[in-house]
Design a protein around this motif. Structure first.
Motif, short mmCIF file in Angstrom:
data_model
loop_
_atom_site.label_atom_id
_atom_site.label_comp_id
_atom_site.label_asym_id
_atom_site.label_seq_id
_atom_site.Cartn_x
_atom_site.Cartn_y
_atom_site.Cartn_z
N ILE A 1 0.83 -1.21 0.00
CA ILE A 1 0.00 0.00 0.00
C ILE A 1 0.86 1.26 0.00
N VAL A 2 1.90 1.28 0.83
CA VAL A 2 2.80 2.44 0.89
C VAL A 2 3.50 2.63 -0.45
N ALA A 3 3.96 1.54 -1.05
CA ALA A 3 4.63 1.63 -2.36
C ALA A 3 3.66 2.15 -3.42
N ALA A 4 2.42 1.71 -3.37
CA ALA A 4 1.41 2.19 -4.32
C ALA A 4 1.15 3.69 -4.14
N LEU A 5 1.15 4.13 -2.89
CA LEU A 5 0.97 5.57 -2.63
C LEU A 5 2.15 6.38 -3.16
N PHE A 6 3.36 5.82 -3.07
CA PHE A 6 4.53 6.49 -3.64
C PHE A 6 4.36 6.67 -5.15
N THR B 1 9.29 -2.91 -5.67
CA THR B 1 8.94 -3.37 -4.33
C THR B 1 7.62 -4.12 -4.35
N ILE B 2 6.64 -3.59 -5.05
CA ILE B 2 5.34 -4.27 -5.15
C ILE B 2 5.52 -5.64 -5.82
N VAL C 1 5.70 -11.63 -5.10
CA VAL C 1 6.41 -12.92 -5.18
C VAL C 1 6.47 -13.56 -3.79
N ILE C 2 6.82 -12.77 -2.79
CA ILE C 2 6.91 -13.29 -1.43
C ILE C 2 5.54 -13.78 -0.94
N LEU C 3 4.50 -13.01 -1.22
CA LEU C 3 3.15 -13.43 -0.83
C LEU C 3 2.74 -14.74 -1.50
N LEU C 4 3.05 -14.88 -2.77
CA LEU C 4 2.69 -16.11 -3.48
C LEU C 4 3.40 -17.33 -2.92
N VAL C 5 4.70 -17.22 -2.75
CA VAL C 5 5.47 -18.37 -2.27
C VAL C 5 5.15 -18.65 -0.80
#
Length: 166
Positions: A115-120, A136-137, A142-146
């Motif tokens: 969310i923070v990266a999307a706001l950036f 970063t997103i 990738v981390i969320l998927l694995v």
């Protein structure tokens, strides 16, 4: 049900999934090389360092998890043969701790980072910050998927340990 086989199967499944971190790490590094060699625009050049850093981090995560889980396979057999009930108890504690970490880091912190990266991306108009945010997103996804699949495996493993413990 043989709990040693269950523990070994869980560790082997982790050994199968952690190379995906390595694979994505190599892909990010290849993208960095591509941006470096072929990037002509300012935004394309801005992706060189962020994708290289993300690729390096994913490689480190993947290699660290791979070697940790590979060592666990032999440790499981030693600990199980030494004291079966203590092995089960320690594995239940370790799996509970891991599940709590997943709930905190993977399912709370990573979405906040996204969310923070999307706001950036929305509020900062500099190419380097947009490249950092988008990279970063992508890395967090990738981390969320694995880790999402790893969470399901360790939750199932913990349930099997608890059934054996009864």
């Amino acid at each position: 049900m043989n709990i040693l086989n269950t523990a070994t199967d869980w560790a082997k499944a982790e050994l199968f999934s952690t190379p995906f971190f390595i694979l994505f790490g190599v892909a990010f590094m290849a993208a960095s090389l591509g941006f470096w060699q072929l990037g002509k625009t300012v935004i394309a050049r801005a992706y060189i360092v962020p994708t290289l850093v993300a690729g390096g981090l994913l490689l480190i995560i993947g290699l660290g998890l791979f070697f940790t889980n590979k060592a666990r396979i032999t440790e499981f057999e030693i600990a199980y043969n030494k004291n079966k009930s203590e092995f089960i108890k320690s594995e239940i504690e370790r799996s509970e701790s891991t599940l709590k970490e997943y709930n905190t880091v993977v399912f709370k912190a990573i979405p906040i980072i996204i969310i923070v990266a999307a706001l950036f991306i929305i509020f900062i108009d500099k190419p380097i910050w947009r490249a950092i945010s988008i990279t970063t997103i992508a890395m967090m996804i990738v981390i969320l998927l694995v880790d999402g699949t790893a969470y399901a495996r360790i939750k199932n493993y913990k349930e099997q340990l608890e059934l054996q413990n009864k």
